[in-house]
Enzyme design. Structure first.
Site, short mmCIF file in Angstrom:
data_model
loop_
_atom_site.label_atom_id
_atom_site.label_comp_id
_atom_site.label_asym_id
_atom_site.label_seq_id
_atom_site.Cartn_x
_atom_site.Cartn_y
_atom_site.Cartn_z
N ASP A 197 11.78 12.33 1.05
CA ASP A 197 10.25 13.23 0.99
C ASP A 197 10.20 13.86 2.58
O ASP A 197 10.65 12.74 3.14
CB ASP A 197 9.30 11.77 0.92
CG ASP A 197 8.08 12.62 0.57
OD1 ASP A 197 7.63 13.35 1.16
OD2 ASP A 197 7.34 13.24 -0.32
N LYS A 250 9.51 5.60 4.44
CA LYS A 250 8.23 6.45 4.52
C LYS A 250 7.92 5.69 5.92
O LYS A 250 7.97 4.64 6.26
CB LYS A 250 7.05 5.24 4.17
CG LYS A 250 5.31 7.48 3.75
CD LYS A 250 4.65 6.61 3.43
CE LYS A 250 3.40 7.69 3.80
NZ LYS A 250 2.21 7.43 2.92
N ASP A 308 0.71 14.95 2.67
CA ASP A 308 0.68 15.84 1.49
C ASP A 308 -0.25 16.84 1.09
O ASP A 308 -0.41 17.17 -0.20
CB ASP A 308 0.40 14.58 0.52
CG ASP A 308 1.51 13.57 0.22
OD1 ASP A 308 2.43 13.45 -0.05
OD2 ASP A 308 0.56 12.45 0.78
N ASP A 346 1.94 12.06 7.17
CA ASP A 346 2.40 13.01 5.53
C ASP A 346 1.00 12.83 4.74
O ASP A 346 0.51 11.77 4.22
CB ASP A 346 3.76 10.78 5.38
CG ASP A 346 3.18 11.46 3.60
OD1 ASP A 346 3.61 12.71 3.26
OD2 ASP A 346 2.70 10.64 3.44
N GLU A 353 12.47 5.61 -1.65
CA GLU A 353 11.57 6.40 -1.53
C GLU A 353 11.22 5.75 -0.13
O GLU A 353 10.58 4.57 -0.10
CB GLU A 353 11.01 7.23 -2.03
CG GLU A 353 10.00 8.26 -1.38
CD GLU A 353 8.78 8.65 -2.11
OE1 GLU A 353 8.35 9.53 -1.06
OE2 GLU A 353 8.83 8.51 -2.91
N HIS A 400 8.34 12.33 5.01
CA HIS A 400 7.75 10.67 5.05
C HIS A 400 8.73 10.45 6.51
O HIS A 400 9.43 9.29 6.32
CB HIS A 400 8.84 9.24 3.46
CG HIS A 400 7.37 9.58 2.77
ND1 HIS A 400 7.68 9.03 2.21
CD2 HIS A 400 6.38 10.50 2.55
CE1 HIS A 400 6.40 8.78 1.13
NE2 HIS A 400 5.90 9.81 1.44
N ASP A 459 5.60 16.54 -4.64
CA ASP A 459 4.44 15.42 -3.81
C ASP A 459 3.26 15.46 -3.59
O ASP A 459 3.99 15.83 -2.13
CB ASP A 459 5.09 13.86 -4.07
CG ASP A 459 4.49 13.45 -3.61
OD1 ASP A 459 3.22 13.41 -4.08
OD2 ASP A 459 4.90 12.01 -2.93
N HIS A 504 11.96 14.78 -2.62
CA HIS A 504 10.35 15.38 -3.09
C HIS A 504 10.01 16.66 -1.80
O HIS A 504 10.34 16.01 -0.73
CB HIS A 504 9.08 14.24 -2.23
CG HIS A 504 9.45 13.02 -4.20
ND1 HIS A 504 8.38 12.11 -3.86
CD2 HIS A 504 10.24 13.38 -5.40
CE1 HIS A 504 8.57 12.18 -5.54
NE2 HIS A 504 9.45 12.40 -5.99
N TRP A 557 8.80 3.57 -5.09
CA TRP A 557 8.09 3.74 -3.25
C TRP A 557 7.21 3.01 -3.53
O TRP A 557 6.16 2.77 -4.26
CB TRP A 557 6.89 5.28 -2.83
CG TRP A 557 6.61 4.96 -1.56
CD1 TRP A 557 7.01 5.09 -0.91
CD2 TRP A 557 5.44 4.90 -1.91
NE1 TRP A 557 6.40 5.09 0.73
CE2 TRP A 557 5.40 4.82 0.08
CE3 TRP A 557 4.09 4.40 -2.43
CZ2 TRP A 557 3.64 4.35 0.27
CZ3 TRP A 557 2.51 3.97 -2.17
CH2 TRP A 557 2.14 4.03 -0.84
#
Length: 414
Positions: free
Chosen positions: A254, A222, A291, A289, A220, A257, A321, A281, A181
């Site tokens: 993810d 985003k 997290d 995003d 990955e 993302h 993640d 993820h 990423w």
């Protein structure tokens, strides 16, 4: 035990084999990210603050300050987590015993301590090159930089990272995921969208030129990040096309993302039709995003159902993640990982074959009845029994253990 027996009968009346469900759940490894334990600080001491859209907020006491503390904290966390576990490392967690190496010169020996830790705890290892928080992230660019010196530095880092992942696979057996990423993009409207993506493609071609056994390579995407609100080089379309054109490279999903109305649970079946593996993820986004620690929400349940109903538990490689510095970091690990496992159990405890048949026959009335009835089934009784058989606390019992560790260990860290 009595509650488990009664609940098991209720599930079996719906055609669910509970014992088989528990056995399958126990064989699914969850790759737990190391960076929750120290707010993505790592051990490089480059002096660089977190950058590239990475931000851990909060100031909860007891953050791990060195490898020994991080390993001890992780070991404490997994003592409360049932089933199989893996550990996902970032390159910035290299262990230097003497002279330090920059990221383009990292070698497997810089991670030998982690391999020893993995062997001692019976877990697997995955890897992530660290393309952020470094002086050579120039103008927010790494692998897509127009500065050839900068681009080549990060290409060398990508090559070094793959070799480290291969060393994990060789030392521990099985595979090691190596996930790329990058934070590359622009804050405002770019004058050239194609150029950076062509340079990224060239960089990836150079990184993946070497054939390595045991490495699951993935990229990955985003949708945006802090400082790259207008344009992200490694977009979903770019990486999906790259993975489709390059066998052996996979598109990691993810679930934080994408645009807010895009759901990874809906994407899984599309990729399962074409790829033999899907790296994943699991996180929780709040408005963007962010997290947040994984919660047992509707989207997590839908992701788990897609994995289970398509018998893809060996094809979808599940990793975590998230990073939250506002709460006990060990508790964050435990909460997030157990929630993923709860979602998988919830998915296993459904009569998927019957529901698929109802859909194919057009009996949407009974299908809806079953889908809604399942929601009120006491699957928590099955979960508590599973934890008991795995030798970890069920319910809230684990929390007392975390708080005792906080009192005896974390709060004594200055």
């Amino acid at each position: 035990m009595e509650r488990y027996v009664e609940t098991k009968k209720r599930y079996e009346a719906m055609g669910v084999d509970v014992e088989t469900a528990l056995e399958k759940l126990s064989q699914i490894p969850i790759s737990i990210h190391c960076w929750q334990g120290d707010d993505i600080t790592g051990f490089e001491s480059t002096g660089e603050a977190l950058s590239g859209g990475i931000q851990a907020t909060g100031n909860y006491p007891g953050k791990a300050r060195n490898p020994e503390e991080l390993m001890a904290d992780f070991k404490q966390a997994i003592s409360f987590i049932p089933g199989k576990k893996r550990l996902s490392l970032h390159a910035c967690y290299a262990l230097f015993n003497g002279e330090r190496a920059d990221r383009d010169a990292l070698r497997p020996e810089h991670f030998q301590g982690w391999v020893d830790f993995a062997k001692a705890t019976g877990i697997g290892l995955d890897f992530n090159p660290t393309f952020f928080s470094h002086p050579k992230v120039r103008d927010g660019l790494t692998l897509s930089s127009p500065d050839e010196t900068i681009r080549q530095f990060w290409v060398r880092h990508g090559i070094a990272s793959r070799r480290i992942a291969a060393s994990f696979a060789q030392a521990l057996g099985g595979h090691a995921v190596n996930n790329i990423w990058i934070p590359d993009g622009f804050k405002d409207t770019p004058a050239d969208r194609l150029g950076p993506r062509l340079r990224l493609k060239q960089s990836l071609d150079e990184i993946y030129a070497e054939q390595l056994d045991g490495v699951v390579d993935c990229v990955e995407s985003k949708v945006f990040g802090i400082g790259v609100e207008s344009y992200t080089v490694g977009s979903s379309e770019f990486y999906l096309a790259y993975a489709a054109r390059n066998p052996g490279v996979y598109n990691l999903l993810d679930n934080g993302h994408y645009h807010p109305t895009e759901m990874v649970s809906d994407k899984l079946s599309s990729l399962l039709a074409y790829f033999d593996k899907i790296p994943l993820h699991v996180t929780r986004s709040v408005r963007w995003d962010s997290d947040h620690v994984v919660a047992l929400d509707d989207e997590l349940k839908e992701i788990a159902k897609e994995i289970v109903r398509h018998d893809a538990t060996d094809r979808v490689l599940i990793g975590l993640d998230f990073f939250d510095a506002s709460i006990n970091r060990i508790a964050a690990w435990v909460i997030g990982t157990r929630n993923v496992q709860k979602a998988l159990l919830y998915a296993f405890l459904q009569p998927h074959a019957e529901m698929r048949g109802l859909q194919d026959r057009g009996d949407f009335t009974r299908l809806l009845v079953l889908q809604e009835e399942i929601k009120s089934m006491p699957f928590g009784d099955i979960w508590d029994y599973y934890c008991e058989t795995q030798g970890v606390p069920g319910g809230l019992e684990w929390y007392d253990g975390v708080m005792a560790y906080e009192k005896d260990v974390l709060l004594k860290r200055s």
